[in-house]
Design a protein around this motif. Sequence first.
Motif, short mmCIF file in Angstrom:
data_model
loop_
_atom_site.label_atom_id
_atom_site.label_comp_id
_atom_site.label_asym_id
_atom_site.label_seq_id
_atom_site.Cartn_x
_atom_site.Cartn_y
_atom_site.Cartn_z
N THR A 1 11.75 7.21 -10.35
CA THR A 1 11.47 6.40 -11.53
C THR A 1 10.66 7.26 -12.66
N GLU A 2 9.75 8.05 -12.09
CA GLU A 2 9.06 8.83 -13.20
C GLU A 2 9.95 9.74 -14.04
N VAL A 3 10.84 10.48 -13.50
CA VAL A 3 11.35 11.54 -13.81
C VAL A 3 12.95 11.28 -14.48
N VAL A 4 13.44 10.47 -13.86
CA VAL A 4 15.13 10.14 -13.96
C VAL A 4 15.50 8.68 -14.58
N ASP A 5 14.90 7.82 -14.38
CA ASP A 5 15.01 6.47 -14.49
C ASP A 5 15.30 6.27 -16.19
N ARG A 6 16.41 5.70 -16.41
CA ARG A 6 16.92 5.81 -17.81
C ARG A 6 16.52 4.50 -18.79
N ASP A 7 16.03 3.77 -17.91
CA ASP A 7 15.34 2.47 -18.42
C ASP A 7 14.00 2.81 -18.91
N ILE A 8 13.37 3.56 -18.69
CA ILE A 8 12.12 3.73 -19.12
C ILE A 8 12.03 4.86 -20.17
N VAL A 9 11.48 4.52 -21.15
CA VAL A 9 11.33 5.48 -22.32
C VAL A 9 10.34 6.41 -22.48
N HIS A 10 10.70 7.76 -22.68
CA HIS A 10 9.84 8.76 -22.78
C HIS A 10 9.66 9.36 -23.93
N THR A 11 8.46 9.93 -24.12
CA THR A 11 8.28 10.79 -25.35
C THR A 11 9.11 12.13 -25.19
N PRO A 12 9.22 12.69 -26.53
CA PRO A 12 10.19 13.96 -26.54
C PRO A 12 9.58 15.00 -25.59
N GLU A 13 8.11 14.92 -25.47
CA GLU A 13 7.64 15.88 -24.75
C GLU A 13 7.53 15.70 -23.01
N ILE B 1 0.91 -0.98 -0.09
CA ILE B 1 -0.01 0.00 -0.06
C ILE B 1 0.94 1.29 0.08
N ARG B 2 2.00 1.15 0.78
CA ARG B 2 2.74 2.18 0.69
C ARG B 2 3.45 2.62 -0.56
N ASN B 3 3.80 1.59 -1.33
CA ASN B 3 4.40 1.75 -2.44
C ASN B 3 3.58 2.37 -3.54
N LYS B 4 2.26 1.92 -3.39
CA LYS B 4 1.28 2.29 -4.47
C LYS B 4 0.71 3.82 -4.05
N ALA B 5 0.91 4.09 -2.75
CA ALA B 5 0.69 5.46 -2.30
C ALA B 5 1.69 6.41 -2.80
N ALA B 6 3.08 5.81 -2.94
CA ALA B 6 4.23 6.77 -3.31
C ALA B 6 4.04 6.95 -4.75
N GLN B 7 3.58 5.80 -5.59
CA GLN B 7 3.24 6.16 -7.03
C GLN B 7 2.26 7.14 -7.24
N VAL B 8 1.36 7.36 -6.59
CA VAL B 8 0.27 8.21 -6.72
C VAL B 8 0.77 9.52 -6.53
N PHE B 9 1.34 9.71 -5.19
CA PHE B 9 2.03 10.87 -5.13
C PHE B 9 2.88 11.36 -6.28
N ALA B 10 3.82 10.38 -6.74
CA ALA B 10 4.61 10.83 -7.80
C ALA B 10 3.90 11.24 -9.36
N LEU B 11 2.68 10.77 -9.32
CA LEU B 11 2.04 10.99 -10.68
C LEU B 11 1.46 12.42 -10.46
N VAL B 12 1.13 12.72 -9.08
CA VAL B 12 0.50 14.19 -8.90
C VAL B 12 1.79 15.06 -9.08
N PHE B 13 2.52 14.77 -8.59
CA PHE B 13 3.82 15.44 -8.47
C PHE B 13 4.20 16.14 -10.14
N ILE B 14 4.38 15.03 -10.82
CA ILE B 14 4.91 15.57 -12.12
C ILE B 14 3.82 16.40 -12.95
#
Length: 986
Positions: free
Chosen positions: A151-163, A101-114
């Motif tokens: 994970t959302e902002v820095v992780d180089r293993d995740i492919v991001h769109t140019p935007e 639950i703590r990990n899922k909550a952290a994911q939700v916080f991160a999504l709101v953050f970005i």
Amino acid sequence: MDEQALLGLNPNADADFRQRALSYFEQLKGSQDAWQVCAEALAQNAYSDDHVKFFCFQVLEHKIKFKYSELTVNQQQLIRETLVAWLQAQMLNAQPEKTFIRNKAAQVFALVFISEYLTKWPKFFFDILSVVCLNPRGVDLYLRILMAIDTEVVDRDIVHTPEEARRNTLIKDTMREQCIPNLVESWYQILQTYQHTNSEVTCQCLEVIGAYVSWIDLTLIANERFINMLLGHMSIEVLREEACDCLFEIVNKGMDPIDKTKLVESLCQVLQSAGFFTIDQEDDVDFLARFSKLVNGMGQSLILSWTKLVKNGDMKNAQETLQTIEAKVPLMLQLLIHDDDDISSNIISFCYDYLHVLKQLTLLSDQQKNHVEAVMLAVMKKLTYDEEYNFENEGEDEAMFVEYRKQLKLLLDRLAQVSPELLLASVRRVFNTTLQNWQAARFMEIEVALRLLYMLGEALPVSHGAHFYGDIAKASVLQDMMRTLVTSGVSAYQHTSVTLEFFETVVRYEKFFTVEPQHIPIVLMAFLDHRGLRHVSPKVRSRTTYLFSRFVKSLNKQMNAYIEDILNRIQDLLEPSPPENGFHALLSSDDQLFIYETAGVLIVNSEYQAERKQILMRNLLTPLMEKFKLLLEKLMMEQDEDRQIALADCLNHIVGFARNSFKWSGEKNAYLIPKFLTRHLQGRTSKAFSNKQTVKQCGCSEVYRDCLQTFLPALSCPVQKEVLRSGVRTFLHRMIICLEEEVLPFIPTASEHMLKDCEAKDLQEFIPLINQITAKFKTHVSPFLQQIFMPLLHAIFEVLVRPAEENDQSAALEKQMLRRSYFAFLQSVSGSGMSEVIGNQGVENVERVLFTVIQGAVEYPDPIAQKTCFVILSKLVELWGGKDGPVGFTDFVYKHIIPACFLAPLKPTFDLADAQTVLALSECSVTIKTIHLKRGTECIQYLQQEYLPSLQVAPEIIQEFCQALQQPDSKVFRNYLKVFFQRAKL
């Protein structure tokens, strides 16, 4: 909320409840405002069930991730308030939430953050910190949120769109300006507060620092207070592994080379002073594995700094950095020779890069030479198998050691580049010492001695096969070791690893036997007796069959004196063995393929007269033919399906044994074999046949004709027909090359059988055989092609019109492939100068064929087939499009071929951005160009006055089109045609 549906969230709920919960989740995801119910439940802590809480976070996650921009300002505010309220509640709860639950909550916080940080929530981190303070539960959640943001902002293993990449860069820049120093200070306070009381939180904090250090100002971390604290953690058992990893990330940070050298050197001095370099006094292998990784990172960082300094011409600082590197080599060597392979493996990259540095130096110092020798000895030691290695049933541990050995081999190769003479001398010393008393040595000592000799073959910088020529000193050493290997009797050592290494090595250095051919009989006997082909281990027998084949082929000129003795000794290994009465043959059928290949090579490349070769080949193949007849009769009468499968498999192997296979490199007609068949054509009895040694010259034509006569009846066997037809068809492919025109009398009968009761796959595999015959024999087979043409086409059409289930992708693909094969057949016939085969089929049949080609060009969204159809059409126009062409063909050109050239590219499925489609368009342009060349002004007038106006093309575009068509350079028209259709599709 639907309380009944929520019951299905429990992992122990029955299937119906789980399905209801899943449907409810999908319903809430699609709802406009259901997320608010979940938000309220979380804020008010309305549910105690962990799975319901997780469910609510999932609903929120989906809303934020995919539909956040659709929310009103107030709704977005509600989500922020909900998360902060939930966080505040965690400070007061009697029990912490479950980890998931703590990990899922952290994911939700991160999504709101970005989504919010750059606009509506710039004080995100300050708000979080003000809630959590130094409360251990709050700190835990804060650190999890930071890792989720990484994970959302820095992780180089995740492919991001140019935007997304631009957004993430802006987030990091803003964080550096506004809050990173505050975050770093919070980390320090957390470490200071919990380093002795809460190892879990401390380790989490170290992980966060390691993740963020790559993009923040290093001086915020690489300073006295932080480094001292981290070094203190290195002495605390529960923290030191994470502290090691954190220091590794600090060391890996990109920096100015001089500053990096200073940082690494200061770290090393402190670590050394604290006793961490005394590897032999440390028993914790898990920590040492992390420490080894840290040392590896420090070593590689120093080498990178040295490389940059040398490149910049700063030789003074480069020399100082090199001295710093040299000072780390003793530690590197301690870790490299450690008994634990994980520890050793982690330092190999530093070792490899260090050797690369030495390779670039013009002269090595005595110390550097000592280092090279020490690395060499370490590699030799670490290559050695453990007593526990399971050779008969290799599992995960064994697989890991094999991979580790590959890393060591790379080191050995690099050592050979630095000092080949030293490597050669060291291997020679180990090899000779071990083999002098091999009877008393342990298997792993002998195996590694042989392995080192084997590895020299790739490590030493000489061209392939030149180990015993050129450099006399090297050749002499290798020759001496090979002589020892062959004459020492070590091939009799009873361990599979030693046996296999012996055979691998003699085959690796087969050129030795051209220099000292007197040793060939010793090795041949080793191959042929209980040490090789008759070894107790199936693994050794199987590998030896392949190595024996290679040995014989590479030394075929030296084999003449031993041919008949070898053939006699392998006679019992050639017997095809269906699984009857529980009998298991010494060799598998796949292994026997190599034995037949070896026998064929020996016979064909011998110095015997053709008559003698014929006798030997007949002696080899006659038992196969007799066995085939016997087993085919058994198969026809067999009722048990399992026995049928076994018999058909054995029959197929017999055909494979007999199948003749050329050396591809010298075979002028090899291109006639379809690529997908080449793997089936490695067939064994006469692989040495080439343009120099044809079947006819060897006097073996009659034997192979007899084989063909023996195998063809299998085509009419109603049992296991797919397996049998496949084997015989592949044999026919080979015979078309081997027997030349002698094979032609067999083709009609074979074709008649293969066209009976056939499926799409049968036809798809039969057509390449006809294409091969057509391409090779051309007009010689015109009567046969005229006879088989319509029966073949009827069989194809009958399969193509068979109904299939709408969603049967497999059937659709088979039909597509058959259609391609059909068009390839027409292309082969029309392109081999035999258009009369088509033209002589009667008006109705010719018309039907032509319409199928038009249909293939226009109606099926298959660019590969379309390209072939346009090739056929352009060829037929070239042959029949003139004044003396068949009656009615000119009308067909204007009524159907020209329209096809426009209708196909105008189809929505004709994708001009697709490479295959562009090729189809290119052939389309050739077709139009060919019509113009054959019909001239008449074609231009038809396009100008009739056809193009009927398509509502503007007069100026018509004029432009016709001008481009009349250009002599076909490339001009091809490029224009692409632009023409691109504009037409706008």
